[in-house]
Write a protein that holds these residues in place. Structure first.
Motif, PDB file in Angstrom:
ATOM      1  N   UNK A  52       0.825  -1.209   0.000  1.00 30.95           N
ATOM      2  CA  UNK A  52       0.000   0.000   0.000  1.00 30.95           C
ATOM      3  C   UNK A  52       0.857   1.256   0.000  1.00 30.95           C
ATOM      4  N   UNK A  53       1.923   1.261   0.790  1.00 33.72           N
ATOM      5  CA  UNK A  53       2.814   2.421   0.841  1.00 33.72           C
ATOM      6  C   UNK A  53       3.496   2.619  -0.512  1.00 33.72           C
ATOM      7  N   UNK A  54       3.949   1.541  -1.131  1.00 37.02           N
ATOM      8  CA  UNK A  54       4.620   1.654  -2.426  1.00 37.02           C
ATOM      9  C   UNK A  54       3.673   2.206  -3.486  1.00 37.02           C
ATOM     10  N   UNK A  55       2.436   1.722  -3.501  1.00 36.93           N
ATOM     11  CA  UNK A  55       1.463   2.224  -4.471  1.00 36.93           C
ATOM     12  C   UNK A  55       1.095   3.668  -4.212  1.00 36.93           C
TER      13      UNK A  55
ATOM     14  N   UNK B 271       0.795   5.420   7.373  1.00 37.72           N
ATOM     15  CA  UNK B 271       1.047   4.017   7.052  1.00 37.72           C
ATOM     16  C   UNK B 271       2.509   3.637   7.298  1.00 37.72           C
ATOM     17  N   UNK B 272       3.428   4.547   6.950  1.00 40.77           N
ATOM     18  CA  UNK B 272       4.837   4.291   7.271  1.00 40.77           C
ATOM     19  C   UNK B 272       5.039   4.227   8.786  1.00 40.77           C
ATOM     20  N   UNK B 273       4.352   5.098   9.513  1.00 37.45           N
ATOM     21  CA  UNK B 273       4.449   5.069  10.962  1.00 37.45           C
ATOM     22  C   UNK B 273       3.913   3.775  11.545  1.00 37.45           C
ATOM     23  N   UNK B 274       2.867   3.250  10.934  1.00 37.89           N
ATOM     24  CA  UNK B 274       2.322   1.970  11.409  1.00 37.89           C
ATOM     25  C   UNK B 274       3.342   0.851  11.243  1.00 37.89           C
ATOM     26  N   UNK B 275       4.088   0.902  10.154  1.00 37.97           N
ATOM     27  CA  UNK B 275       5.122  -0.109   9.916  1.00 37.97           C
ATOM     28  C   UNK B 275       6.293   0.052  10.879  1.00 37.97           C
ATOM     29  N   UNK B 276       6.818   1.268  11.007  1.00 43.17           N
ATOM     30  CA  UNK B 276       7.975   1.462  11.880  1.00 43.17           C
ATOM     31  C   UNK B 276       7.616   1.207  13.340  1.00 43.17           C
TER      32      UNK B 276
ATOM     33  N   UNK C 273      13.750  -1.302   4.901  1.00 42.40           N
ATOM     34  CA  UNK C 273      12.843  -2.264   4.256  1.00 42.40           C
ATOM     35  C   UNK C 273      11.721  -1.517   3.535  1.00 42.40           C
ATOM     36  N   UNK C 274      11.188  -0.481   4.174  1.00 46.58           N
ATOM     37  CA  UNK C 274      10.113   0.308   3.562  1.00 46.58           C
ATOM     38  C   UNK C 274      10.625   1.014   2.312  1.00 46.58           C
TER      39      UNK C 274
END
Length: 326
Positions: free
Chosen positions: A67-70, A104-109, A117-118
């Motif tokens: 989702x982040x990449x898109x 969304x990036x914050x959710x991953x980190x 990785x992101x």
């Protein structure tokens, strides 16, 4: 003389005996060392460090990375359009996209996914856009006008976007469904048609909710005057079309819905318009429950997008994650 000879012999014997014993001891140590080496013990190198443990993937890591990449490609495209066309709506959409990216990036980190990785997932998508939210052929470099951006916004939320959400945790599913709905609403506002998907198990519920909105706007139209009445009639027409597209050949019988409060003035009518539209948009997030199928998610998000686009005309601005609470 004899005494001296015995004493010398004794001293010579003692002097020769000590080196002999040392040789025996050294020989035994060498033999023991040979046995240890034969069994795999190395004494000439330090013990190797233990292997670095493999990082476990965070919950929903793959679907969030996709989702982040898109979304990164969409935001890039919006920036390129803005460089050539100073469009207020495109600027607003880009701001919302950047807010979504941060969340969304914050959710991953926060879940322990390294930034590297992101970033690697984003780089891969920029060269070969194959993520569910950014199909191949939608590279941002091909988008230069608001009309092209509208098509990208619509096509970036394609059929492949929904199946991954059915296995995601509730918070991730709700956030991504809300973000996708906002993106489709942007496509509608930029003039791109977003047709209703095939019917899902939630279709009857969506038809009933839309019919209730049609009734509410009949009241809004009847109790409004001037420009507000014209706006209400336009919204009523759009809602009636949405109801028809959802219900198909199925007729919807009037249900005599109760109003939340008396509506007898234009001011009350405007309040009814904004309250009912806002409540419907918020309700869409709740419909993305754990038992929702891919077709149900696509159905709900498309329905929500139409309501969000309609609500903008009633001074209810688009938000990054409409109705989402996580």
């Amino acid at each position: 003389m004899d005494g001296d000879t015995r004493g010398l012999g004794s001293r010579v014997g003692m002097g020769l005996g000590r080196p002999t014993r040392r040789l025996v001891v050294l020989g035994g140590a060498a033999a023991a060392l040979a046995v240890l080496v034969d069994h795999g013990l190395r004494v000439d190198v330090p013990t190797p460090p233990p292997p670095v443990p493999t990082r476990r993937r965070a919950p929903d890591e793959l679907v969030l990375l996709a989702a982040v990449a898109g979304l990164d490609q969409v935001v890039q495209a919006e920036g390129e359009v803005l460089s050539e066309h100073q469009d207020a709506l495109v600027r607003q959409l880009r701001t919302l996209g950047q807010e979504q990216l941060r969340a969304l990036r914050g959710r991953l980190t926060n879940a322990g996914v390294p930034t590297a990785v992101i970033d690697a997932a984003v780089r891969r998508a920029r060269t070969t856009p194959t993520t569910p939210a950014a199909p191949a052929g939608s590279a941002s470099g091909q988008v230069h006008t608001p009309q092209a951006l509208a098509r990208l916004l619509r096509d970036s939320v394609g059929p492949n976007a929904w199946a991954p959400l059915t296995t995601a945790t509730a918070g991730t599913r709700q956030l991504l469904a809300a973000a996708y709905g906002q993106r489709l609403a942007g496509a509608l506002l930029l003039g791109c048609e977003v047709p209703a998907p095939r019917a899902s198990p939630l279709r009857a519920d969506l038809v009933a909710r839309t019919a209730a909105l049609v009734y509410a706007f009949q009241v809004v139209s009847a109790q409004s005057t001037g420009a507000q009445r014209r706006a209400a009639e336009s919204s009523l027409s759009a809602l009636s079309d949405l109801e028809s597209s959802l219900s198909g050949s199925t007729s919807v019988s009037p249900a005599g819905w109760a109003l939340p409060y008396p509506v007898t003035t234009p001011r009350a009518a405007r309040r009814l318009a904004t309250d009912t539209l806002s409540a419907a948009v918020d309700a869409a997030a709740a419909l993305t429950r754990s038992d929702a199928t891919a077709t149900s998610l696509e159905d709900v998000v498309g329905w929500s997008a139409h309501l969000q686009a309609l609500a903008v005309g009633w001074d209810l601005p688009l938000t990054a994650f409409p109705g989402a609470s996580s």
